[in-house]
Design an enzyme around this catalytic site. Sequence first.
Site, PDB file in Angstrom:
ATOM      1  N   GLU A 166       0.810  -1.220   0.000  1.00 12.59           N
ATOM      2  CA  GLU A 166       0.000   0.000   0.000  1.00 12.59           C
ATOM      3  C   GLU A 166       0.845   1.273   0.000  1.00 12.59           C
ATOM      4  O   GLU A 166       0.354   2.358   0.294  1.00 12.59           O
ATOM      5  CB  GLU A 166      -0.974  -0.036   1.181  1.00 12.59           C
ATOM      6  N   LYS A 195     -15.626  -1.611   1.800  1.00 13.49           N
ATOM      7  CA  LYS A 195     -14.850  -2.092   0.648  1.00 13.49           C
ATOM      8  C   LYS A 195     -15.849  -2.720  -0.311  1.00 13.49           C
ATOM      9  O   LYS A 195     -16.406  -3.771  -0.015  1.00 13.49           O
ATOM     10  CB  LYS A 195     -13.827  -3.144   1.086  1.00 13.49           C
TER      11      LYS A 195
END
Length: 432
Positions: free
Chosen positions: A209, A343
């Site tokens: 990330e 999500k």
Amino acid sequence: MSKIVKVLGREIIDSRGNPTVEAEVHLESGFVGMAAAPSGASTGSREALELRDGDKSRFLGKGVLKAIAAVNGPIAEALIGKDAKNQAEIDQIMIDLDGTENKAKFGANAILAVSLANAKAAAAAKSMPLYAHIAELNGTPGVFSMPLPMMNIINGGEHADNNVDIQEFMIQPVGAKTLKEAVRMGAEVFHNLAKVLKSKGYSTAVGDEGGFAPNLKSNAEALEVIAEAVAAAGYELGKDVTLAMDCAASEFYNKEDGIYDLKGEGKKFTAEEFNHYLAGLVEQFPIVSIEDGLDESDWAGFKHQTELLGDKIQLVGDDLFVTNTKILARGIEEGITNSILIKFNQIGSLTETLAAIKMAKDAGFTAVISHRSGETEDATIADLAVGTAAGQIKTGSMSRSDRVAKYNQLIRIEEALGELAPFNGLKEVKGQ
């Protein structure tokens, strides 16, 4: 004008070098929407199914040709002739056609890519930005806000090849007056963190990330080096910048003996002990949000954690709730946590995602819009955060284009909306 005439799927590559599904929805008017499905590494066991081929001769079994075949075959056949503006109908057609509880027939990756591509095509047909179309779908037309970023600047757990057990150590630039200023502050802390790590002889290689992934002496040391970086950048910790963590505790939970095992620092905890360990970190550092602080199935432990910390900080359920309204409803009823991570590939359609955000907000929970560790250049979550006025976004660090693409889209949206999309900073965080 907005009638669907073509639906197309293709296999593209995500930020980890794995295949994912990209879909196009073409309208009679010539407008086209295109979107790609993200993919997670630390996944909740109750997430909608991400369909992979399992053919070891291609992409080590991770190909998505079966999902692509579903897009180009039965999904396309069912959607051609339908009106793209009717998002709920489009999504329900795909859900019903799949016919399984967890989208196992076509794959949530196939259904989601088409769902998002359809929304983009409909927005184009209405000559409006995606965030404005999402606000209309959400039943909140013209209501926008810019989200406070949670920037994951030290990666551990499943997102990095290091000894740090806790998966994400994040900063929130709460002293910023605008999203653009928040991004600048985050970048400045990120670059200063690189200097701090180098000065200590630590690696500045990055994880999935975009955050640094050094081997550290303890999880607390991650917070200590971030504190140094914040000061070096000229900011005050707790005032200009606050901290957040994603424990992803399911990844270091031993189900057989009910123990949370921090192997990186040789410590083992029961649920109650780990809750007190986290409470100690909250006392020591200005941590305002903790995500997945226990295993996804440890509801009794979460109840204790909420009693211990729920009136002080934001407690976010990710693997715990998997963007699923049925599971979230139980959490709300039982008083478990006070926030949900959103999500959209956990549930598999835009309509179901909007339902989860609404349920959370109606119950007084916050909703944090999130990327996955496997991303693409698709920046739809930026529009989702603004269009639902969710208030918070988690989309990685200040490196890797798959992360930065979302920040750049937010900068563009803020420029376009101006005062119509306020940046509320720390006010968006539960308990602050």
